[in-house]
Design a protein around this motif. Structure first.
Motif, mmCIF file in Angstrom:
data_model
loop_
_atom_site.group_PDB
_atom_site.id
_atom_site.type_symbol
_atom_site.label_atom_id
_atom_site.label_comp_id
_atom_site.label_asym_id
_atom_site.label_seq_id
_atom_site.Cartn_x
_atom_site.Cartn_y
_atom_site.Cartn_z
ATOM 1 N N PRO A 2 0.829 -1.192 0.000
ATOM 2 C CA PRO A 2 0.000 0.000 0.000
ATOM 3 C C PRO A 2 0.865 1.245 0.000
ATOM 4 O O PRO A 2 2.048 1.187 0.270
ATOM 5 C CB PRO A 2 -0.807 -0.135 1.302
ATOM 6 N N PHE A 511 1.187 -6.283 0.526
ATOM 7 C CA PHE A 511 -0.053 -5.953 -0.154
ATOM 8 C C PHE A 511 0.212 -4.789 -1.109
ATOM 9 O O PHE A 511 1.138 -4.011 -0.912
ATOM 10 C CB PHE A 511 -1.141 -5.562 0.848
ATOM 11 N N ILE A 513 -1.794 -1.738 -3.727
ATOM 12 C CA ILE A 513 -2.966 -1.045 -4.265
ATOM 13 C C ILE A 513 -2.598 -0.620 -5.679
ATOM 14 O O ILE A 513 -1.772 0.272 -5.882
ATOM 15 C CB ILE A 513 -3.348 0.160 -3.394
ATOM 16 N N ARG A 531 -8.021 -5.754 1.266
ATOM 17 C CA ARG A 531 -7.587 -5.716 2.668
ATOM 18 C C ARG A 531 -8.417 -4.735 3.493
ATOM 19 O O ARG A 531 -8.586 -4.906 4.704
ATOM 20 C CB ARG A 531 -6.107 -5.331 2.707
ATOM 21 N N ASP A 540 -5.944 0.916 3.538
ATOM 22 C CA ASP A 540 -5.951 -0.448 2.999
ATOM 23 C C ASP A 540 -7.041 -0.675 1.956
ATOM 24 O O ASP A 540 -7.173 -1.785 1.434
ATOM 25 C CB ASP A 540 -6.133 -1.463 4.129
ATOM 26 N N ALA A 543 -6.398 -2.742 -1.261
ATOM 27 C CA ALA A 543 -5.117 -3.449 -1.166
ATOM 28 C C ALA A 543 -5.335 -4.953 -1.313
ATOM 29 O O ALA A 543 -6.201 -5.533 -0.660
ATOM 30 C CB ALA A 543 -4.433 -3.143 0.165
ATOM 31 N N ASP A 590 -0.164 2.430 -4.842
ATOM 32 C CA ASP A 590 1.206 2.141 -4.463
ATOM 33 C C ASP A 590 2.156 3.077 -5.215
ATOM 34 O O ASP A 590 2.095 3.182 -6.444
ATOM 35 C CB ASP A 590 1.508 0.680 -4.829
#
Length: 627
Positions: A2, A511, A513, A531, A540, A543, A590
């Motif tokens: 993320p 994780f 995004i 997530r 999150d 994610a 991200d």
């Protein structure tokens, strides 16, 4: 991962201030206590008592701190206008910090987390150094100055600690072994906190090798007669790596990173032998899935070495073979589902790479739409299970699927009844080392089977990591260079798992995004909260756990919704910059997902690497052919 988050600057500043006060090292140094006066000695008002000599081991902590302070002073004096993450003073600072990092990250060193961030964090926020890198990359001088102040305080603390808390030989020896591994991970740009630009990556590589060379010499010094040959071997192992780094202008110039990483494994062996000659005991970074050496110290573990499965069945009394044999039988048994509707193998089809080849599997509950079925290959190496990471172990994942109404639909009591009413299964459960028909034993058996069967480790990349330098073709190596460098893939798909589990213990999940649309090139964002539905944190939202790219040629379609049919579509999505590159509003995408500018040759090499170098030679169906 993320969008990068971290401990707040206010808390980090408080940590540094507290550390400085504890260390007796405020910004203005205290005057030394007056020495006792000897009335018979002649007066010399200007005499200065010399500092006591510093030990060689303390010098490898103090030296980088002093060089870092010098570089920081120069950077402050010549603050770059505009983007500044290629400034020579900044690169000198990074090199100094990398040279100190292996020992500054020790738990007893108070400033390590402030500079580099938490060592094991799902948020991957990094510390002051990563924030400085981001500020310089975007040309934010005010933010950069704030982080420089934090770094200055931490560096003064490191300088003070060098004399007060000098590292023990054992700590230096262990740091050397890990630094050799980290050198390979840095070359793959898969380390947590990897900087934005390739010039900064090269500075980190050079600094890490600086530490290795100076720490090896310091460790050998007290027992020079016993360690001279081992030290020379370590120097010989480091020499070609140094030559390649000296010849590069940025990390983009590091062609054939695969051979560089393989050489770091040999360097690690040489350093562990040096440690043994110096009387220190050193652990491996981790145990290999398929060891090739007779002793741990001689195992050339590198950032391409596949680890043994992290998730071991928890009930380890007795032999695991009965558990795995039972798990193999249960995997194909439809009696573990409501109305005998399906088995594990119904959705995790061996011939389809233990996926199912469908965008989404059929749901037993019409009200529930299931996500795309992920492969179970290498699942025991996942730090978390399922696309949203809500389950941590294969045992819990297996039971969660069995109990879910949309998937297999048996409540715990119904599962026990189904097994007890099947004479063949009941007998197998009673013959276990820990006998009994209960859900825990079901999960244990399935996890044991997964650990035994689903980590084959015989792809060309694995043969190469074990020393067969013919296993990767020139095009494979070029593809890995794109994967690690220009493509930025390894920042989330972390070798050697090539998925979202961080070395060294593979217990921290990654994780990301991405802003995946509902279809390739689409203008509508997929609505899966990922997530965010588990944690309820805004950061999150969207994610998704990073899957492995091992055997990716066998497991189409792709992403959590299965909407991308080909790897070409996937690579094109990343090359355009993820969802933002398609014009979708993704505020927390991200930061490592951005337009890549891949050429046709880049894409071709990357796709060949993914399809061939990461493809296990053993067909998946043969992993379970004894059923």
């Amino acid at each position: 991962m993320p969008a990068r988050r971290s401990t707040s600057p206010e808390r980090l500043s408080a940590l540094v201030l507290a550390a400085l006060l504890l260390a007796g090292c405020p910004d203005e140094p205290e005057a030394p206590a007056p020495a006792p006066v000897d009335a018979s000695a002649p007066e010399d008002a200007g005499a200065v008592l010399p500092e006591p000599p510093i030990s060689p081991l303390a010098r490898i902590v103090e030296g980088p701190a002093r060089r870092g302070l010098d570089a920081l002073e120069a950077l402050v004096a010549a603050m770059p206008q505009g983007r500044g993450d290629t400034d020579s003073h900044y690169l000198d600072l990074r090199r100094a910090l990398a040279a100190g990092a292996p020992l500054w990250r020790r738990p007893e060193s108070l400033g390590g987390e402030v500079v580099f961030g938490p060592p094991r964090s799902m948020d991957e926020g990094g510390g002051a150094l990563l924030r400085l890198d981001a500020a310089l990359a975007r040309g934010d001088a005010a933010a950069a100055r704030a982080e420089m102040l934090t770094l200055e305080r931490a560096l003064r603390l490191f300088e003070s600690e060098a004399r007060r808390i000098p590292p023990a030989p054992g700590a230096v020896a262990h740091a050397l072994s890990l630094a050799a591994y980290d050198l390979g991970a840095l070359a793959l740009e898969s380390m947590q906190g990897v900087p934005e630009g390739s010039a900064a990556v090269l500075a980190d590589l050079r600094g890490t090798l600086d530490f290795i060379e100076s720490a090896a010499a310091a460790l050998a010094t007290p027992a020079a007669a016993q360690t001279s040959a081992a030290l020379e071997s370590a120097k010989e192992a480091a020499r070609p790596l140094r030559a390649r780094l000296d010849a590069a202008k940025t990390a983009d110039d590091l062609n054939d990173r695969a051979s560089f990483v393989l050489a770091t494994g040999r360097l690690g062996v040489a350093l562990r032998r040096l440690a043994a000659a110096a009387g220190a005991t050193v652990r491996l970074p981790y145990r290999a899935r398929f060891p090739i050496a007779k002793t741990d110290a001689d195992e050339p573990v590198s950032a391409l070495t596949l680890p043994a499965p992290r998730s071991r069945p928890r009930k380890t009394s007795g032999d695991e073979a009965p558990w795995a044999a039972l798990g193999r039988k249960l995997f194909f048994d439809k009696r573990l589902s409501k109305n005998n509707a399906r088995s594990c193998a119904t959705c995790h089809v061996p011939e389809k790479g233990f996926a199912d080849g469908l965008p989404r599997p059929p749901s037993l509950d019409p009200a529930v739409t299931l996500r795309h079925t992920p492969t179970l290959l290498y699942a025991p190496l996942h730090a978390a299970q399922l696309w949203d990471g809500r389950t941590l172990t294969p045992e819990r994942q297996a039971l969660g699927v069995i109990h879910a109404r949309a998937e297999m639909g048996l409540e715990p009591g119904e599962l026990v009844t189904a097994i007890e009413s099947a004479g063949d299964l009941r007998a197998l459960f009673q013959a276990l080392p820990t006998p009994g028909v209960n859900p825990d034993n079901v999960g244990h058996a399935l996890a044991a089977f997964e650990s035994e069967a689903f980590v084959p480790g015989d792809a060309p990349i694995d043969a190469f990591a074990r020393g067969d330098e013919t296993a990767l073709s020139p095009l494979h190596r070029r593809g890995l260079d794109v994967f690690a460098g220009k493509g930025r893939c390894a920042r989330c798909h972390i070798p050697p798992f090539f998925g979202g589990s961080r070395p060294l213990d593979f217990a921290v999940p990654v994780f990301a995004i991405l802003g995946v649309p509902d279809k390739p090139g689409g203008t509508t964002l997929d609505t899966d909260r990922g997530r965010g539905a588990v944690t309820s944190r805004a950061a999150d939202e969207g994610a998704i756990k990073t899957p492995t790219t091992r055997d990716v040629a066998r497991t189409a379609p792709y992403f959590h919704h299965g909407a991308f049919r080909t790897l070409e579509e996937v690579v094109d999505f990343y090359d355009k910059g993820g969802g933002k590159g398609l014009g979708l509003p993704i505020p927390n995408q991200d930061p490592d997902v951005r337009p890549l500018g891949l050429s046709l040759d880049d894409k071709r090499a990357l796709l060949v690497f993914l399809r061939e170098a990461l493809l296990d030679k053993t067909p998946p169906e043969k992993l379970v052919s004894t059923r």
